[in-house]
Design a protein around this motif. Structure first.
Motif, PDB file in Angstrom:
ATOM      1  N   ILE A  62       0.537  -0.893   0.405  1.00  0.00           N
ATOM      2  CA  ILE A  62      -0.391  -0.035   0.094  1.00  0.00           C
ATOM      3  C   ILE A  62       0.956   1.185   0.249  1.00  0.00           C
ATOM      4  CG2 ILE A  62      -1.698   1.136   1.611  1.00  0.00           C
ATOM      5  CD1 ILE A  62      -2.781  -1.157   2.523  1.00  0.00           C
ATOM      6  N   HIS A  63       1.702   1.362   0.847  1.00  0.00           N
ATOM      7  CA  HIS A  63       2.935   2.359   1.199  1.00  0.00           C
ATOM      8  C   HIS A  63       3.885   2.638   0.065  1.00  0.00           C
ATOM      9  CE1 HIS A  63       0.103   2.014   4.993  1.00  0.00           C
ATOM     10  NE2 HIS A  63      -0.523   3.163   4.134  1.00  0.00           N
ATOM     11  N   THR A  64       4.213   1.754  -0.875  1.00  0.00           N
ATOM     12  CA  THR A  64       5.378   1.523  -2.017  1.00  0.00           C
ATOM     13  C   THR A  64       5.138   2.086  -2.872  1.00  0.00           C
ATOM     14  OG1 THR A  64       5.650  -0.628  -1.584  1.00  0.00           O
ATOM     15  CG2 THR A  64       6.810   0.921  -0.020  1.00  0.00           C
ATOM     16  N   VAL A  65       5.712   3.210  -3.818  1.00  0.00           N
ATOM     17  CA  VAL A  65       5.656   3.055  -5.280  1.00  0.00           C
ATOM     18  C   VAL A  65       6.706   2.463  -6.470  1.00  0.00           C
ATOM     19  CG1 VAL A  65       4.097   4.922  -5.450  1.00  0.00           C
ATOM     20  CG2 VAL A  65       6.281   5.570  -5.062  1.00  0.00           C
ATOM     21  N   ALA A  66       6.188   1.309  -7.133  1.00  0.00           N
ATOM     22  CA  ALA A  66       7.854   0.977  -7.893  1.00  0.00           C
ATOM     23  C   ALA A  66       8.038   1.842  -9.169  1.00  0.00           C
ATOM     24  CB  ALA A  66       7.906   0.198  -8.039  1.00  0.00           C
ATOM     25  N   ILE A  98      -1.175   9.938   1.409  1.00  0.00           N
ATOM     26  CA  ILE A  98      -0.493  10.946   1.486  1.00  0.00           C
ATOM     27  C   ILE A  98       0.913  11.044   0.637  1.00  0.00           C
ATOM     28  CG2 ILE A  98       0.327  13.413   2.078  1.00  0.00           C
ATOM     29  CD1 ILE A  98      -3.177  13.493   3.312  1.00  0.00           C
ATOM     30  N   ILE A  99       1.304  10.300   1.547  1.00  0.00           N
ATOM     31  CA  ILE A  99       2.976  10.027   1.609  1.00  0.00           C
ATOM     32  C   ILE A  99       3.120   8.765   1.235  1.00  0.00           C
ATOM     33  CG2 ILE A  99       3.463  11.769   2.478  1.00  0.00           C
ATOM     34  CD1 ILE A  99       4.412   9.414   4.975  1.00  0.00           C
ATOM     35  N   LYS A 100       3.846   7.874   0.414  1.00  0.00           N
ATOM     36  CA  LYS A 100       4.511   7.321  -0.633  1.00  0.00           C
ATOM     37  C   LYS A 100       5.625   6.653  -0.235  1.00  0.00           C
ATOM     38  CE  LYS A 100       0.283   5.492  -1.358  1.00  0.00           C
ATOM     39  NZ  LYS A 100      -0.400   4.264  -1.170  1.00  0.00           N
ATOM     40  N   ILE A 101       6.802   6.213  -0.546  1.00  0.00           N
ATOM     41  CA  ILE A 101       8.083   6.149  -0.230  1.00  0.00           C
ATOM     42  C   ILE A 101       8.800   4.974  -1.447  1.00  0.00           C
ATOM     43  CG2 ILE A 101       9.527   4.770   1.475  1.00  0.00           C
ATOM     44  CD1 ILE A 101       8.325   6.737   2.597  1.00  0.00           C
ATOM     45  N   SER A 102       9.400   5.179  -2.534  1.00  0.00           N
ATOM     46  CA  SER A 102       9.413   4.545  -3.180  1.00  0.00           C
ATOM     47  C   SER A 102      10.040   3.636  -2.893  1.00  0.00           C
ATOM     48  CB  SER A 102      10.854   5.669  -4.100  1.00  0.00           C
ATOM     49  OG  SER A 102      11.231   4.346  -5.474  1.00  0.00           O
ATOM     50  N   THR A 103      10.458   2.485  -3.425  1.00  0.00           N
ATOM     51  CA  THR A 103      10.265   0.940  -3.468  1.00  0.00           C
ATOM     52  C   THR A 103      12.412   1.022  -3.175  1.00  0.00           C
ATOM     53  OG1 THR A 103       9.958   0.235  -5.691  1.00  0.00           O
ATOM     54  CG2 THR A 103       8.838  -0.518  -4.479  1.00  0.00           C
ATOM     55  N   SER A 104      13.049   2.358  -3.999  1.00  0.00           N
ATOM     56  CA  SER A 104      14.383   1.897  -3.804  1.00  0.00           C
ATOM     57  C   SER A 104      15.153   2.896  -2.505  1.00  0.00           C
ATOM     58  CB  SER A 104      14.976   3.158  -4.713  1.00  0.00           C
ATOM     59  OG  SER A 104      14.627   4.763  -4.979  1.00  0.00           O
ATOM     60  N   CYS A 105      13.802   3.410  -2.537  1.00  0.00           N
ATOM     61  CA  CYS A 105      14.639   3.547  -0.270  1.00  0.00           C
ATOM     62  C   CYS A 105      14.273   2.004   0.873  1.00  0.00           C
ATOM     63  CB  CYS A 105      13.322   4.395  -0.061  1.00  0.00           C
ATOM     64  SG  CYS A 105      13.470   6.384  -0.997  1.00  0.00           S
ATOM     65  N   ARG A 129       0.065  15.684  -2.575  1.00  0.00           N
ATOM     66  CA  ARG A 129       0.906  14.482  -2.271  1.00  0.00           C
ATOM     67  C   ARG A 129       2.340  14.577  -2.121  1.00  0.00           C
ATOM     68  NH1 ARG A 129      -3.662  10.834  -1.237  1.00  0.00           N
ATOM     69  NH2 ARG A 129      -5.687  11.715  -2.376  1.00  0.00           N
ATOM     70  N   ALA A 130       2.964  13.363  -1.427  1.00  0.00           N
ATOM     71  CA  ALA A 130       4.942  13.418  -1.757  1.00  0.00           C
ATOM     72  C   ALA A 130       5.120  12.004  -1.615  1.00  0.00           C
ATOM     73  CB  ALA A 130       4.774  14.117   0.136  1.00  0.00           C
ATOM     74  N   ILE A 131       6.023  12.335  -2.551  1.00  0.00           N
ATOM     75  CA  ILE A 131       6.709  10.916  -2.476  1.00  0.00           C
ATOM     76  C   ILE A 131       8.271  10.728  -2.070  1.00  0.00           C
ATOM     77  CG2 ILE A 131       7.563   8.896  -4.176  1.00  0.00           C
ATOM     78  CD1 ILE A 131       5.188   9.612  -5.832  1.00  0.00           C
ATOM     79  N   ARG A 132       8.846   9.724  -1.494  1.00  0.00           N
ATOM     80  CA  ARG A 132       9.758   9.910  -1.298  1.00  0.00           C
ATOM     81  C   ARG A 132      11.071   9.051  -1.997  1.00  0.00           C
ATOM     82  NH1 ARG A 132      13.064  10.360   4.336  1.00  0.00           N
ATOM     83  NH2 ARG A 132      14.805   8.671   4.304  1.00  0.00           N
ATOM     84  N   VAL A 133      11.784   9.736  -3.308  1.00  0.00           N
ATOM     85  CA  VAL A 133      12.110   8.993  -4.235  1.00  0.00           C
ATOM     86  C   VAL A 133      12.867   8.914  -4.195  1.00  0.00           C
ATOM     87  CG1 VAL A 133      12.502  10.790  -6.966  1.00  0.00           C
ATOM     88  CG2 VAL A 133      10.769  10.882  -5.453  1.00  0.00           C
ATOM     89  N   LYS A 134      14.344   9.225  -3.587  1.00  0.00           N
ATOM     90  CA  LYS A 134      15.214   8.284  -3.665  1.00  0.00           C
ATOM     91  C   LYS A 134      15.769   8.687  -1.838  1.00  0.00           C
ATOM     92  CE  LYS A 134      18.887   9.700  -6.602  1.00  0.00           C
ATOM     93  NZ  LYS A 134      19.784  10.622  -6.875  1.00  0.00           N
ATOM     94  N   GLU A 135      16.668   7.904  -0.909  1.00  0.00           N
ATOM     95  CA  GLU A 135      17.163   8.073   0.081  1.00  0.00           C
ATOM     96  C   GLU A 135      19.075   8.596  -0.028  1.00  0.00           C
ATOM     97  OE1 GLU A 135      15.336   5.919   2.747  1.00  0.00           O
ATOM     98  OE2 GLU A 135      16.699   3.949   2.147  1.00  0.00           O
ATOM     99  N   PHE A 140      23.694   8.614   9.574  1.00  0.00           N
ATOM    100  CA  PHE A 140      22.387  10.261   8.473  1.00  0.00           C
ATOM    101  C   PHE A 140      21.816   9.457   7.833  1.00  0.00           C
ATOM    102  CE2 PHE A 140      22.370  12.840   5.294  1.00  0.00           C
ATOM    103  CZ  PHE A 140      23.098  14.554   5.635  1.00  0.00           C
ATOM    104  N   SER A 141      20.869   9.440   7.596  1.00  0.00           N
ATOM    105  CA  SER A 141      19.696   9.699   7.176  1.00  0.00           C
ATOM    106  C   SER A 141      19.216  11.041   6.432  1.00  0.00           C
ATOM    107  CB  SER A 141      18.502   8.412   7.301  1.00  0.00           C
ATOM    108  OG  SER A 141      17.229   8.624   6.840  1.00  0.00           O
ATOM    109  N   ALA A 142      18.743  10.901   4.982  1.00  0.00           N
ATOM    110  CA  ALA A 142      18.786  11.957   3.673  1.00  0.00           C
ATOM    111  C   ALA A 142      17.546  10.901   3.448  1.00  0.00           C
ATOM    112  CB  ALA A 142      19.461  12.701   3.673  1.00  0.00           C
ATOM    113  N   GLY A 143      16.063  12.234   2.874  1.00  0.00           N
ATOM    114  CA  GLY A 143      15.603  11.789   1.658  1.00  0.00           C
ATOM    115  C   GLY A 143      15.359  13.061   0.714  1.00  0.00           C
ATOM    116  N   LEU A 144      15.254  12.442  -0.196  1.00  0.00           N
ATOM    117  CA  LEU A 144      14.622  13.347  -1.395  1.00  0.00           C
ATOM    118  C   LEU A 144      13.018  13.019  -1.742  1.00  0.00           C
ATOM    119  CD1 LEU A 144      15.471  15.430  -3.981  1.00  0.00           C
ATOM    120  CD2 LEU A 144      15.365  13.286  -5.136  1.00  0.00           C
ATOM    121  N   TRP A 145      12.040  14.296  -2.013  1.00  0.00           N
ATOM    122  CA  TRP A 145      10.707  14.345  -2.015  1.00  0.00           C
ATOM    123  C   TRP A 145      10.261  15.224  -2.854  1.00  0.00           C
ATOM    124  CZ3 TRP A 145       8.132  11.000   1.972  1.00  0.00           C
ATOM    125  CH2 TRP A 145       9.004  10.896   2.853  1.00  0.00           C
ATOM    126  N   TRP A 146       9.360  14.754  -3.870  1.00  0.00           N
ATOM    127  CA  TRP A 146       8.710  15.230  -4.470  1.00  0.00           C
ATOM    128  C   TRP A 146       7.186  15.414  -4.056  1.00  0.00           C
ATOM    129  CZ3 TRP A 146       4.809  13.490  -7.902  1.00  0.00           C
ATOM    130  CH2 TRP A 146       4.524  14.186  -8.832  1.00  0.00           C
TER     131      TRP A 146
END
Length: 423
Positions: free
Chosen positions: A234-238, A355-362, A273-279, A262-268
């Motif tokens: 449900i919460h991830t996008v490929a 409203i927020i999703k996580i890329s499967t790459s993260c 809506r928001a997607i965590r695209v990379k980390e 140290f953790s960082a995320g790139l968000w669109w």
């Protein structure tokens, strides 16, 4: 919100002080679900009691902060009581003057946000006190407020949403209501006849886990197990959306660590809506090599690529890293809102609402979602400080960026700037 009728519990909260069966009670406790109408009935009842019982006395109205008290209670008094009383706020004195033409009383405003707050209310003599969202206030403040009520006939008025079963207020007041000579009323959303059924259903959909049990079912329950109900299906996008190339805003969020990860995320962010695209995720301890602020900054540059980053949301305690980012001049930096429990609740709500999703790459964020757990020891809700670095940077982003997104606020029915949701 217009009330055309009241439930039995709401009517009792309004009038208990004038009913033979309850007028000798020293206190009332209204707890239970959000949006159940307990706040309006308790506040109206408090003023009706005070103005019908006393003249020339002082009372206290307490919230977690005076700002939240003004927003959630004081600004609405004209709608609730303006046709009955003349209400004048003396903002410089921190009080209200309330009159019905024959009687006049003073109502002082106090905030009980931390252990030092009890000093604010010392020395005053009160005929009664209303503690709005009492479960969020430290015990020292609440007990000092109660101790100030020494006028004959004074009464204590408490309301709150539930917390954990080890909370001092639950153990000392809710469970001991009879011993404390207090009337306890437990509210549900069904008590609020003015609440649209579709809105009530939206609130049921918004919350999950411990927050659903507390805010929807009105239970004083333990925070246990996983912090987030995270489902990869449900919460991830490929696959990332095509719109990403045509619009939206880009953000970076970062939780700073030297030996710790140290953790960082790139968000669109686009259209609410928001997607965590990379980390980027790095553990100095696991790699037996710490990186410098400058090296971490270079990793942010790589994560951003050539994208126009609106701002970098950073752990507010990472002063040296914030200074490094600013020195380079490319990114605007915002210190993250770091109120842990409100941030967790908001993040859980945004996940539940899609409203927020996580890329499967993260992969590290997804891994931590499956490990991040509540600490089940003690009376204070807190997560275990393990597997929480991506969890923190995600929380920073949600609490600092998504909380202020107007589309998100509209979808969720208006998010408040401070904990908690109103009752």
């Amino acid at each position: 919100m217009i009330y055309k009728s009241f439930s039995k519990r709401q009517l009792l909260a309004l009038t208990w002080w004038n009913r033979p069966a309850f007028r000798d009670c020293d206190a009332i406790i209204c707890d239970g679900a959000i949006r159940s109408g307990k706040t309006v009935c308790m506040v109206a009842g408090f003023f009706l009691w005070a103005m019908n019982t006393f003249d020339g006395e002082s009372f206290a109205i307490c919230g977690k902060t005076v700002a939240s008290l003004r927003r959630n209670v004081i600004q609405r008094l004209q709608d609730w009581l303006g046709g009955i009383y003349q209400i004048t706020e003396k903002r410089s004195d921190g009080k209200l003057i309330v009159s019905d033409g024959e009687r006049t009383n003073s109502f002082f405003l106090f905030g009980g946000k931390d252990e030092s707050s009890y000093t604010l209310i010392q020395g005053i003599t009160l005929a009664g006190v209303l503690l709005d969202e009492v479960a969020l206030m430290p015990r020292s403040f609440v007990e000092q407020a109660c101790a100030r009520c020494s006028v004959a006939g004074s009464k204590l008025w408490f309301n709150c949403n539930p917390s954990g079963p080890e909370h001092w207020f639950y153990k000392e007041w809710v469970l001991k209501a009879k011993e404390q000579n207090a009337l306890r009323l437990r509210f549900t959303m069904a008590d609020n006849a003015a609440l649209d059924p579709a809105i009530a259903e939206r609130y049921r959909r918004m919350y999950s886990g411990v927050f659903y049990r507390r805010y929807v079912l009105g239970e004083w329950c333990m925070a246990e197990g996983l912090v987030y109900e995270f489902d990869k299906q449900i919460h991830t996008v490929a696959e990332l959306p095509e719109e990403m190339d045509r619009g939206g805003s880009w953000y970076l969020s970062a939780d700073y660590g030297t030996l710790n990860p140290f953790s960082a995320g790139l968000w669109w962010v686009y259209n609410g809506r928001a997607i965590r695209v990379k980390e980027y995720y790095y553990s100095g301890r696991s790699n037996s090599l710490m990186k410098t602020d400058e090296e971490y900054y270079q990793e942010l540059e790589k994560l951003a690529g050539d994208r126009d980053i609106r701002s970098v949301i950073v752990d507010p305690s990472a002063a040296s890293f914030i200074a490094t980012i600013r020195r380079h001049g490319r990114f605007s930096v915002r210190k993250a809102r770091n109120d842990v429990l409100p941030g967790i609740r908001l993040t859980a709500t945004l996940l539940k609402a899609g409203i927020i999703k996580i890329s499967t790459s993260c992969e590290d964020a997804i891994r931590e979602f499956g490990l991040y757990r509540w600490d089940e020891r003690g009376e204070v809700d807190k997560p275990i400080k393990e597997n929480d670095h991506a969890m923190d940077d995600i929380r920073y982003f949600c609490a600092t960026v998504m909380r202020r997104d107007p589309i998100v606020r509209q979808m969720l029915g208006g998010l408040k700037d401070e904990d908690p949701e109103e009752g």
